[in-house]
Enzyme design. Structure first.
Site, PDB file in Angstrom:
ATOM      1  N   PHE A 186     -11.054   2.132  -7.430  1.00  0.00           N
ATOM      2  CA  PHE A 186     -11.807   3.303  -7.855  1.00  0.00           C
ATOM      3  C   PHE A 186     -11.777   4.315  -6.687  1.00  0.00           C
ATOM      4  CE2 PHE A 186     -12.900   2.705 -12.243  1.00  0.00           C
ATOM      5  CZ  PHE A 186     -12.249   1.510 -12.437  1.00  0.00           C
ATOM      6  N   ASN A 187     -12.871   4.822  -6.182  1.00  0.00           N
ATOM      7  CA  ASN A 187     -12.752   5.900  -5.181  1.00  0.00           C
ATOM      8  C   ASN A 187     -13.125   5.415  -3.786  1.00  0.00           C
ATOM      9  OD1 ASN A 187     -12.952   7.207  -7.862  1.00  0.00           O
ATOM     10  ND2 ASN A 187     -12.887   9.096  -6.678  1.00  0.00           N
ATOM     11  N   ASN A 199      -7.707  16.696  -0.496  1.00  0.00           N
ATOM     12  CA  ASN A 199      -7.811  16.785  -1.957  1.00  0.00           C
ATOM     13  C   ASN A 199      -9.072  16.109  -2.441  1.00  0.00           C
ATOM     14  OD1 ASN A 199      -5.132  17.901  -2.428  1.00  0.00           O
ATOM     15  ND2 ASN A 199      -4.380  15.918  -1.730  1.00  0.00           N
ATOM     16  N   ASN A 200      -9.511  15.114  -1.682  1.00  0.00           N
ATOM     17  CA  ASN A 200     -10.583  14.251  -2.171  1.00  0.00           C
ATOM     18  C   ASN A 200     -11.942  14.667  -1.619  1.00  0.00           C
ATOM     19  OD1 ASN A 200      -8.019  12.040  -1.801  1.00  0.00           O
ATOM     20  ND2 ASN A 200      -8.955  12.306  -3.799  1.00  0.00           N
ATOM     21  N   SER A 246      -4.478   1.820  -9.277  1.00  0.00           N
ATOM     22  CA  SER A 246      -5.549   2.815  -9.261  1.00  0.00           C
ATOM     23  C   SER A 246      -6.217   2.894 -10.613  1.00  0.00           C
ATOM     24  CB  SER A 246      -4.933   4.177  -8.927  1.00  0.00           C
ATOM     25  OG  SER A 246      -5.836   5.224  -9.203  1.00  0.00           O
ATOM     26  N   ALA A 247      -7.479   3.276 -10.593  1.00  0.00           N
ATOM     27  CA  ALA A 247      -8.211   3.542 -11.832  1.00  0.00           C
ATOM     28  C   ALA A 247      -7.567   4.686 -12.605  1.00  0.00           C
ATOM     29  CB  ALA A 247      -9.653   3.888 -11.519  1.00  0.00           C
ATOM     30  N   ARG A 290     -11.724  21.200 -12.035  1.00  0.00           N
ATOM     31  CA  ARG A 290     -10.346  21.016 -11.562  1.00  0.00           C
ATOM     32  C   ARG A 290      -9.537  20.440 -12.725  1.00  0.00           C
ATOM     33  NH1 ARG A 290      -9.509  17.129  -6.404  1.00  0.00           N
ATOM     34  NH2 ARG A 290     -10.317  15.598  -7.904  1.00  0.00           N
ATOM     35  N   LYS A 305       2.021   4.543 -10.602  1.00  0.00           N
ATOM     36  CA  LYS A 305       1.186   3.334 -10.483  1.00  0.00           C
ATOM     37  C   LYS A 305       1.377   2.444 -11.720  1.00  0.00           C
ATOM     38  CE  LYS A 305      -0.715   4.108  -6.501  1.00  0.00           C
ATOM     39  NZ  LYS A 305      -0.263   3.298  -5.356  1.00  0.00           N
ATOM     40  N   LYS A 310       0.396   9.745  -2.759  1.00  0.00           N
ATOM     41  CA  LYS A 310      -0.852   9.552  -3.509  1.00  0.00           C
ATOM     42  C   LYS A 310      -1.596  10.823  -3.890  1.00  0.00           C
ATOM     43  CE  LYS A 310      -3.603   9.166   0.651  1.00  0.00           C
ATOM     44  NZ  LYS A 310      -4.645   8.458   1.400  1.00  0.00           N
ATOM     45  N   PHE A 333       0.817  -1.219   0.000  1.00  0.00           N
ATOM     46  CA  PHE A 333       0.000   0.000   0.000  1.00  0.00           C
ATOM     47  C   PHE A 333       0.850   1.267   0.000  1.00  0.00           C
ATOM     48  CE2 PHE A 333      -2.576  -3.113   2.392  1.00  0.00           C
ATOM     49  CZ  PHE A 333      -3.787  -3.023   1.741  1.00  0.00           C
ATOM     50  N   TYR A 370       1.826  10.939 -10.364  1.00  0.00           N
ATOM     51  CA  TYR A 370       1.299   9.935  -9.435  1.00  0.00           C
ATOM     52  C   TYR A 370       0.778   8.725 -10.213  1.00  0.00           C
ATOM     53  CZ  TYR A 370      -2.542   7.594  -7.085  1.00  0.00           C
ATOM     54  OH  TYR A 370      -3.391   6.631  -6.631  1.00  0.00           O
TER      55      TYR A 370
HETATM   56  N1  UFG Z   1     -14.441  17.100  -6.090  1.00  0.00           N
HETATM   57  C1  UFG Z   1     -15.083  18.297  -5.815  1.00  0.00           C
HETATM   58  N2  UFG Z   1     -14.637  19.039  -4.762  1.00  0.00           N
HETATM   59  C2  UFG Z   1     -13.585  18.663  -3.980  1.00  0.00           C
HETATM   60  C3  UFG Z   1     -12.928  17.443  -4.264  1.00  0.00           C
HETATM   61  C4  UFG Z   1     -13.383  16.691  -5.328  1.00  0.00           C
HETATM   62  O1  UFG Z   1     -16.050  18.666  -6.486  1.00  0.00           O
HETATM   63  O2  UFG Z   1     -13.229  19.401  -3.054  1.00  0.00           O
HETATM   64  C5  UFG Z   1     -14.947  16.270  -7.189  1.00  0.00           C
HETATM   65  C6  UFG Z   1     -13.935  15.992  -8.296  1.00  0.00           C
HETATM   66  O3  UFG Z   1     -13.945  17.021  -9.247  1.00  0.00           O
HETATM   67  C7  UFG Z   1     -14.424  14.647  -8.819  1.00  0.00           C
HETATM   68  C8  UFG Z   1     -15.004  13.959  -7.579  1.00  0.00           C
HETATM   69  O4  UFG Z   1     -15.263  15.002  -6.662  1.00  0.00           O
HETATM   70  O5  UFG Z   1     -15.478  14.840  -9.733  1.00  0.00           O
HETATM   71  C9  UFG Z   1     -14.049  12.983  -6.930  1.00  0.00           C
HETATM   72  O6  UFG Z   1     -12.808  13.632  -6.692  1.00  0.00           O
HETATM   73  P1  UFG Z   1     -11.696  12.979  -5.762  1.00  0.00           P
HETATM   74  O7  UFG Z   1     -10.562  13.940  -5.691  1.00  0.00           O
HETATM   75  O8  UFG Z   1     -12.301  12.527  -4.492  1.00  0.00           O
HETATM   76  O9  UFG Z   1     -11.297  11.689  -6.547  1.00  0.00           O
HETATM   77  P2  UFG Z   1     -10.683  11.555  -8.013  1.00  0.00           P
HETATM   78  O10 UFG Z   1     -11.649  10.730  -8.778  1.00  0.00           O
HETATM   79  O11 UFG Z   1     -10.258  12.814  -8.613  1.00  0.00           O
HETATM   80  O12 UFG Z   1      -9.330  10.844  -7.637  1.00  0.00           O
HETATM   81  C10 UFG Z   1      -9.306   9.501  -7.404  1.00  0.00           C
HETATM   82  C11 UFG Z   1      -8.132   9.136  -6.491  1.00  0.00           C
HETATM   83  C12 UFG Z   1      -6.826   9.316  -7.202  1.00  0.00           C
HETATM   84  C13 UFG Z   1      -6.850   8.754  -8.577  1.00  0.00           C
HETATM   85  C14 UFG Z   1      -8.032   9.306  -9.333  1.00  0.00           C
HETATM   86  C15 UFG Z   1      -8.146   8.819 -10.755  1.00  0.00           C
HETATM   87  O13 UFG Z   1      -8.128   9.921  -5.324  1.00  0.00           O
HETATM   88  O14 UFG Z   1      -5.862   8.622  -6.457  1.00  0.00           O
HETATM   89  O15 UFG Z   1      -9.197   8.920  -8.642  1.00  0.00           O
HETATM   90  O16 UFG Z   1      -8.526   7.486 -10.778  1.00  0.00           O
HETATM   91  F1  UFG Z   1      -5.726   9.096  -9.245  1.00  0.00           F
END
Ligand code: UFG
Length: 336
Positions: free
Chosen positions: A178-179, A198-199, A125-126, A290, A153, A85, A81, A149
């Protein structure tokens, strides 16, 4: 009893996996440098399971330190793991990402060879599907990445494929997550990001407990039902169980599995569900897209369902309920 090494086992996904490996009857050794995790997660896993984890503060880029672990324990498998990330950080500091993520994977492969450990399960990761919108995504979809990043992977996937090709006894399982969202139902372990999340899910949780004022919804003009991005959110406990299933079904050669639910939900679906199941209000504003985000990303999890006998059982409501339960209990995560 089989012994498994979980690198990064004190982290968000790793700690949930540690718990499920213990429940499954394995001995668990965790190697973690705590750069983005806390030893408290493992203390809580021990409390929840009534079992001991051998927790070692080791950076798996440090080969000499990691070799000591291989000398101390006879591992049946490695579940890898550990890694950096954060997508945005990887764009700003690519070398840090390549150095850390690639080095640690190479060290583990070299030590597996040296000590005759034949199984490795890797957290992919996806993100390796790049900008593909060919949903639901199958494992056969062409790969390609949009940030360092993601490239780490995909490069590690390649390193492991070549490693398996060099020795017919090696079993490599690449799990494309996935998420992951949610937390253990006890609320004792969960996601605890450093700084501003970030997420989406951890951000929503921090808004819910008043640590942040409002959510920015990144983009409302995507070609999706409500204009916001669609993702395949998977409960972290389901994800953790996917690792146990992958380990149990490991076979020589390379296997690749998507770990997702197969269902896509929009940002606003998640926000609305979170509000409904938890009886809280999540103030949000619609903002610009974003950079680097795709409109829609969800899995075809058929292969994991068939080959591993695994499928995600928990839905978006449980994910939102459990994430909030953890955040309410520990508003400042492991720093409380
Ligand atoms: N989002 C928002 N506001 C935020 C954060 C996210 O609107 O403050 C939105 C994003 O635009 C996206 C969705 O919520 O539409 C999910 O975003 P995340 O950042 O939670 O997840 P991601 O799908 O962008 O990222 C995930 C993993 C990464 C991986 C990526 C691509 O966290 O490790 O999927 O597979 F690289």
């Amino acid at each position: 009893m089989a012994t498994v090494l979980l690198t990064g086992g004190a982290g968000y996904i790793g700690s949930h996996a540690a718990l499920e490996f213990l429940n499954d009857g394995s001995e668990v050794v965790v190697a973690d440098n705590f750069s983005n995790s806390s030893p408290k997660s493992i203390e809580r896993v021990e409390k929840l399971t009534g079992k001991k984890v051998a927790l070692r503060e080791v950076d798996v880029c440090d080969k000499a330190a990691t070799r000591k672990l291989f000398e101390e324990f006879k591992f049946d498998a490695i579940v890898h793991f550990a890694g950096y990330k954060a997508v945005g950080e990887s764009v700003a500091q690519p070398l840090k990402y390549y150095r850390n993520n690639i080095d640690s994977a190479l060290v583990l492969c070299e030590l597996m060879e040296e000590f005759g450990v034949n199984k490795i399960v890797f957290s992919s990761s996806a993100t390796v599907y790049g900008t593909s919108q060919n949903v639901p995504l199958k494992e056969t979809e062409p790969t390609g990445c949009t940030n360092p990043y993601g490239w780490t992977k995909l490069m590690i996937e390649q390193i492991l494929r070549d490693f398996a090709r060099s020795n017919e006894n090696i079993s490599v399982t690449l799990l494309r997550y996935f998420n992951p969202v949610g937390a253990h139902a006890s609320g004792e372990i969960g996601e605890d990001p450093l700084g501003i999340p970030n997420n989406l899910a951890p951000f929503v949780c921090q808004v819910a407990v008043g640590r942040r004022e409002k959510l920015s919804v990144f983009g409302s003009d995507y070609p999706t039902p409500d204009g916001t991005g669609v993702r395949d959110y998977i409960h972290v406990v389901d994800l953790a169980l996917g690792h146990v299933a992958a380990y149990r079904n490991a076979k020589p050669g390379v296997s690749v599995y998507n770990l997702g639910t197969g269902t896509g939900y929009s940002v606003l679906d998640l926000v609305k569900t979170f509000e409904k199941v938890n009886g809280v209000k999540i103030p949000y504003e619609l903002t610009a897209r974003r950079p680097g985000d795709v409109a829609t990303c969800y899995a075809d999890p058929t292969l994991a369902n068939e080959a591993l006998g695994w499928s995600a059982k928990l839905g978006l409501e449980e994910m939102c309920r459990d994430a909030y339960n953890w955040q309410k209990k520990y508003p400042n995560g492991y720093r409380d």
